[in-house]
Design a protein around this motif. Structure first.
Motif, PDB file in Angstrom:
ATOM      1  N   GLU A 354       0.873  -1.184   0.000  1.00  0.00           N
ATOM      2  CA  GLU A 354       0.000   0.000   0.000  1.00  0.00           C
ATOM      3  C   GLU A 354       0.911   1.234   0.000  1.00  0.00           C
ATOM      4  O   GLU A 354       1.392   1.662   1.045  1.00  0.00           O
ATOM      5  N   THR A 355       1.107   1.766  -1.170  1.00  0.00           N
ATOM      6  CA  THR A 355       1.978   2.941  -1.321  1.00  0.00           C
ATOM      7  C   THR A 355       1.322   3.917  -2.293  1.00  0.00           C
ATOM      8  O   THR A 355       0.249   3.650  -2.845  1.00  0.00           O
ATOM      9  N   ALA A 356       2.017   5.056  -2.518  1.00  0.00           N
ATOM     10  CA  ALA A 356       1.511   6.041  -3.477  1.00  0.00           C
ATOM     11  C   ALA A 356       1.461   5.463  -4.890  1.00  0.00           C
ATOM     12  O   ALA A 356       0.676   5.924  -5.723  1.00  0.00           O
ATOM     13  N   TYR A 357       2.263   4.410  -5.124  1.00  0.00           N
ATOM     14  CA  TYR A 357       2.250   3.796  -6.460  1.00  0.00           C
ATOM     15  C   TYR A 357       0.936   3.081  -6.731  1.00  0.00           C
ATOM     16  O   TYR A 357       0.375   3.172  -7.831  1.00  0.00           O
ATOM     17  N   THR A 358       0.417   2.363  -5.769  1.00  0.00           N
ATOM     18  CA  THR A 358      -0.802   1.575  -5.974  1.00  0.00           C
ATOM     19  C   THR A 358      -2.078   2.341  -5.636  1.00  0.00           C
ATOM     20  O   THR A 358      -3.174   1.832  -5.884  1.00  0.00           O
ATOM     21  N   ASP A 359      -1.963   3.553  -5.070  1.00  0.00           N
ATOM     22  CA  ASP A 359      -3.141   4.345  -4.708  1.00  0.00           C
ATOM     23  C   ASP A 359      -3.695   5.068  -5.936  1.00  0.00           C
ATOM     24  O   ASP A 359      -3.056   5.970  -6.475  1.00  0.00           O
ATOM     25  N   VAL A 360      -4.881   4.652  -6.380  1.00  0.00           N
ATOM     26  CA  VAL A 360      -5.508   5.277  -7.548  1.00  0.00           C
ATOM     27  C   VAL A 360      -6.763   6.054  -7.155  1.00  0.00           C
ATOM     28  O   VAL A 360      -7.582   6.398  -8.021  1.00  0.00           O
ATOM     29  N   SER A 361      -6.886   6.373  -5.876  1.00  0.00           N
ATOM     30  CA  SER A 361      -8.082   7.103  -5.433  1.00  0.00           C
ATOM     31  C   SER A 361      -7.980   8.594  -5.718  1.00  0.00           C
ATOM     32  O   SER A 361      -9.009   9.284  -5.782  1.00  0.00           O
ATOM     33  N   GLU A 362      -6.752   9.117  -5.844  1.00  0.00           N
ATOM     34  CA  GLU A 362      -6.561  10.550  -6.076  1.00  0.00           C
ATOM     35  C   GLU A 362      -5.681  10.754  -7.305  1.00  0.00           C
ATOM     36  O   GLU A 362      -4.537  11.210  -7.216  1.00  0.00           O
ATOM     37  N   LEU A 363      -6.183  10.379  -8.472  1.00  0.00           N
ATOM     38  CA  LEU A 363      -5.427  10.512  -9.710  1.00  0.00           C
ATOM     39  C   LEU A 363      -5.560  11.935 -10.236  1.00  0.00           C
ATOM     40  O   LEU A 363      -6.577  12.301 -10.826  1.00  0.00           O
ATOM     41  N   ARG A 364      -4.520  12.718 -10.033  1.00  0.00           N
ATOM     42  CA  ARG A 364      -4.526  14.103 -10.499  1.00  0.00           C
ATOM     43  C   ARG A 364      -3.433  14.309 -11.556  1.00  0.00           C
ATOM     44  O   ARG A 364      -3.714  14.473 -12.737  1.00  0.00           O
ATOM     45  N   ALA A 365      -2.163  14.275 -11.134  1.00  0.00           N
ATOM     46  CA  ALA A 365      -1.086  14.387 -12.112  1.00  0.00           C
ATOM     47  C   ALA A 365      -1.109  13.207 -13.086  1.00  0.00           C
ATOM     48  O   ALA A 365      -0.906  13.369 -14.299  1.00  0.00           O
ATOM     49  N   SER A 366      -1.384  12.003 -12.566  1.00  0.00           N
ATOM     50  CA  SER A 366      -1.446  10.825 -13.438  1.00  0.00           C
ATOM     51  C   SER A 366      -2.578  10.954 -14.460  1.00  0.00           C
ATOM     52  O   SER A 366      -2.442  10.522 -15.613  1.00  0.00           O
ATOM     53  N   TYR A 367      -3.676  11.546 -14.042  1.00  0.00           N
ATOM     54  CA  TYR A 367      -4.804  11.748 -14.960  1.00  0.00           C
ATOM     55  C   TYR A 367      -4.406  12.728 -16.071  1.00  0.00           C
ATOM     56  O   TYR A 367      -4.787  12.572 -17.234  1.00  0.00           O
ATOM     57  N   ASN A 368      -3.611  13.725 -15.731  1.00  0.00           N
ATOM     58  CA  ASN A 368      -3.121  14.666 -16.751  1.00  0.00           C
ATOM     59  C   ASN A 368      -2.170  13.981 -17.737  1.00  0.00           C
ATOM     60  O   ASN A 368      -2.165  14.306 -18.928  1.00  0.00           O
TER      61      ASN A 368
END
Length: 811
Positions: A354-368
């Motif tokens: 459980e890290t920032a890598y696997t956390d897809v609940s707050e996709l902001r920069a990745s969504y861009n």
């Protein structure tokens, strides 16, 4: 990370926080820099690009029969690393190429990135010359909207100009018209603060204080800023900053117990978890912030879980991620050694982490990132749908997919128009900016006393329509001035103060003046930077012409004396004390006069290296000739006495010539050592006069220059002492007298030279050195050779051996 394809997209991501540069030995090719502190959230963004490309390749309706690949680099949050990666992407990494016709596809047809504004400014400035498209997912500086400077730059994150408008909307909604402003000392903070000052006044608001967070986190400056916040009557504080600048300020806010403030956060720290602590809750609770639009990407979580490392060196980023995620090492080969990291198997389960890598609940920069890849894919798809004869390029031609050029992609990227699976519309305006949409965040206490961030609304660009209220400011500051707060009044009541020397403001109502770069100076109107005047002692200046004239005159006089002596070489005056030394002295004086020409004109590497060497060798040759002449005079008179009959055998012609050459060779050796270890080089000096560049020669090694001058001084002192002791020797034409007088002039000139040289600025220091060379050379020429020429030309009856030796016969 690398994946092959028909068309390759490049990518730049901040996978590491720090860059470590190896020490330079200057004996071998430097090793490349390496990066530290792996950022799993940024690696998720890189994997999002890989996922988007994989998803596009599986979509039969988007780019059919074309496979996209990618080549991704880590910029390590360092401009030099990012720029090197960008050039490697657009020009390839091969040492040579075989296709001399430069036909076919470039290494990459577009770049997704860079996330940093400063990086994007530098990279796009170069790539824009070749119209290579860049689509950034995190660079927000409003300056990047300048299409003249950045013609191929696009972004899927709104410009700071839109963020400022969104913040002003929030202030207007709550009717907060009296606010304070904090901003970071970088491109992001400075441009945002300037836009905020303008926009907040348009709706009738005023800024009570405006403080810049220090770049070096200076404690005293931070305490001063917190003191300003406490003393202000404004209860709303707007902050444009990143975490690095803001964290030290918040520590001081806690220490001084500054409460009762409503904080407004920019997107750079509105969702940052470093502030979501129990310690900061009493001070930051209730903060409102602007955040990048959150999105959802179906299938991304599964793609992230099924990542596996391989042995391809082009995919070493995955191996580095794996070692950081599981605390293992591939170098251990699957073994576990006591006291060392366990070996990586490559089959570890990412689902257990459980890290920032696997956390897809707050996709902001990745969504861009996801939107940036799809924007390029849609542009390429539209390009392939072109009908021949109806194309947008010269002659109604279409782009050839087998010889695709990046500038052709820019044309279609500008016209992209599609909707994501999350329902967001994506298109670019004429400046390459997307429609601005932000989430409005609110920081609230959670059950454990820490801060919980929740989205309470959405604000978009279109909501700012409508005529704003009349500005409370009735005056406008012209170009070349800056706005300064009137004492005791809000910032919106201001004075217009002129920019200082070397500073400009090229926009009206500028809050601060901008200092010009090192080689530029402010114009008369202080509205633009102009190149500084370059100053050096030139041949076409009056001073340069005068010194050149005297140099050539001295050379001519030496030549004239040599002609006279050659014509009368058999006469006693010329033959006295070894005529060969006289000719050698005249030749060295001619070199002294000519070396002056090396000091005039624009400094070049070769003139800087040669001027002092030529000066030093010429003067040693001159002074050593005088020294040997003096020694010969003394030897002649000692040999005339019974006790000194054997002296002259040590002062024959060969010994005289050898002594001069040996003394000169030592100076040559000094010059060689100086020039090979730390030679003089051209140097642009702005210290003398800040508005000008003084182009001069830096001497390199002070020790080398001091030895050169010291050796000349030593020989001159010895010559003077010997000549002074021999001045009263009996002779009707005692040359020691004239040598004494000449060396007295020589020493006086160079003693006076030192303080004059030190106190002379710029090109006048060079003129002082030239004057010393000319004065001492003329002094030697006149004092030694004028009496001889006087006898040869005007009193030839005295040019006999009997007259010259007359004093001895009388005695």
């Amino acid at each position: 990370m690398f994946q092959d394809g028909d068309l390759i997209l490049g990518g730049l991501f901040e996978v590491h926080f720090l860059t470590v540069f190896p020490e330079l030995s200057f004996r071998m090719e430097p090793e490349p820099p390496f990066c530290e502190q792996f950022d799993k959230a940024s690696f998720q963004q890189a994997q999002t690009m890989a996922f988007a490309i994989d998803e596009i390749n599986k979509n039969p309706n988007l780019l059919p029969n074309i496979t996209l690949g990618y080549h991704l680099y880590d910029n390590c949050v360092k401009l030099g690393v990012a720029f090197r990666a960008a050039t490697a992407l657009v020009s390839g990494t091969e040492d040579s190429f075989s296709n001399l016709n430069c036909a076919g596809l470039p290494p990459v047809i577009a770049i997704v990135g860079d996330p940093g504004s400063t990086h994007s400014i530098a990279i796009s400035s170069v790539l824009g010359l070749f119209r290579v498209p860049m689509v950034s997912y995190f660079a927000t500086c409003s300056c990047l909207s300048d299409r003249k400077k950045y013609p191929s730059f696009f972004r899927t994150i709104p410009s700071d100009a839109f963020q400022v408008r969104a913040m002003v909307q929030i202030l207007r909604y709550f009717e907060w018209t009296w606010v304070g402003l904090l901003y970071s000392d970088d491109d992001y903070g400075i441009h945002a603060s300037q836009s905020f000052h303008k926009d907040v006044q348009l709706f009738g608001g005023c800024v009570d204080f405006s403080e810049m967070l220090p770049r070096d986190n200076n404690r005293r400056d931070i305490q001063s800023i917190v003191g300003v916040i406490q003393a202000s009557t404004a209860r709303v504080v707007v902050v444009f900053s990143t975490e690095a600048y803001l964290l030290p300020l918040m520590d001081e806010v806690v220490l001084q117990n500054v409460t009762g403030r409503q904080w407004i956060a920019s997107e750079a720290w509105a969702t940052s978890p470093v502030f979501h602590t129990q310690r900061l809750m009493p001070f930051l609770g209730g903060t409102l912030g602007i955040a990048i639009r959150r999105g959802e990407i179906q299938g991304l979580r599964k793609f992230l879980y099924y990542l596996r490392p391989d042995n391809n060196p082009k995919n070493n980023m995955v191996r580095i991620f794996w070692e950081n995620m599981f605390g293992c090492s591939f170098d251990a080969g699957g073994r576990e050694v006591e006291g060392e990291k366990k070996g990586c198997l490559g089959q570890e389960d990412l689902k257990s982490t459980e890290t920032a890598y696997t956390d897809v609940s707050e996709l902001r920069a990745s969504y861009n990132v996801y939107k940036a890849v799809y924007a390029l894919a849609h542009a390429l798809h539209d390009l392939t749908q072109c009908e021949e004869g109806r194309g947008p390029f010269s002659g109604n031609r279409c782009a050839n997919i087998t010889n695709l050029q990046p500038w052709q992609v820019v044309h279609y990227l500008q016209k992209v128009n599609f909707t994501t699976g999350f329902g967001d519309h994506v298109s670019f305006d004429k400046n390459g900016d997307v429609l601005a949409i932000y989430d409005v965040m609110n920081w609230q206490p959670s059950s454990d006393g820490a801060i919980r961030v929740s989205t309470i609304g959405v604000v978009n660009e279109g909501a700012t329509a409508g005529k704003p209220p009349r500005s409370v400011c009735s005056e406008s500051c012209p170009l070349g001035t800056r706005r300064a707060r009137k004492k005791g009044l809000p910032v919106c009541c201001f004075d217009c103060l002129p920019c200082g020397d070397g500073e400009i403001s090229n926009t009206k109502d500028a809050i601060e003046c901008t200092r010009c770069p090192d080689e530029f100076w402010s114009s008369i109107n202080k509205d633009r930077c102009v190149p500084k005047e370059v100053e050096y002692l030139s041949y076409d200046a009056p001073l340069g012409i005068s010194l050149t004239t005297f140099s050539l005159l001295g050379t001519c006089f030496c030549t004239l004396v040599m002609v006279i002596f050659t014509h009368h070489r058999s006469t006693p005056v010329v033959r006295a004390n070894n005529s060969e030394l006289s000719f050698l002295l005249l030749f060295s004086l001619k070199l002294c006069f000519l070396c002056v020409l090396l000091f005039i004109g624009q400094p070049q590497v070769w003139t800087c290296q040669l001027r002092h060497a030529a000066f030093g060798i010429s003067f040693v040759l001159c002074v050593s000739s005088i020294l040997v002449k003096t020694m010969v005079v003394i030897a002649v008179f000692k040999s005339s006495r019974p006790e000194g009959k054997g002296v002259m055998k040590w002062f024959g012609v060969a010994q005289q010539r050898g002594t001069v050459m040996s003394l000169t060779a030592l100076q040559v050796l000094i010059c060689i050592i100086w020039l090979t270890t730390s030679s003089p080089t051209p140097y642009k000096n702005s210290q003398y006069i800040t508005s000008k560049i003084v182009y001069e020669c830096a001497i390199g090694s002070v020790a080398g220059f001091s030895m050169l001058l010291g050796y000349i001084g030593l020989l001159a002192a010895v010559s003077f002492i010997l000549a002074f002791l021999a001045r009263n020797l009996p002779d009707n034409f005692n040359e020691a007298k004239f040598i004494t007088f000449s060396m007295l002039i020589f020493c006086a000139v160079w003693i006076a030279f030192v303080p004059a040289y030190v106190s002379s600025p710029g090109k006048y220091a060079v003129a002082v050195e030239i004057f010393a060379i000319l004065a001492s050379s003329f002094g030697l020429l006149v004092a030694i050779f004028a009496p001889k020429c006087y006898i040869i030309l005007l009193h030839p009856e005295r040019n006999t051996k009997k007259v010259i030796m007359g004093r001895d016969s009388q005695n």
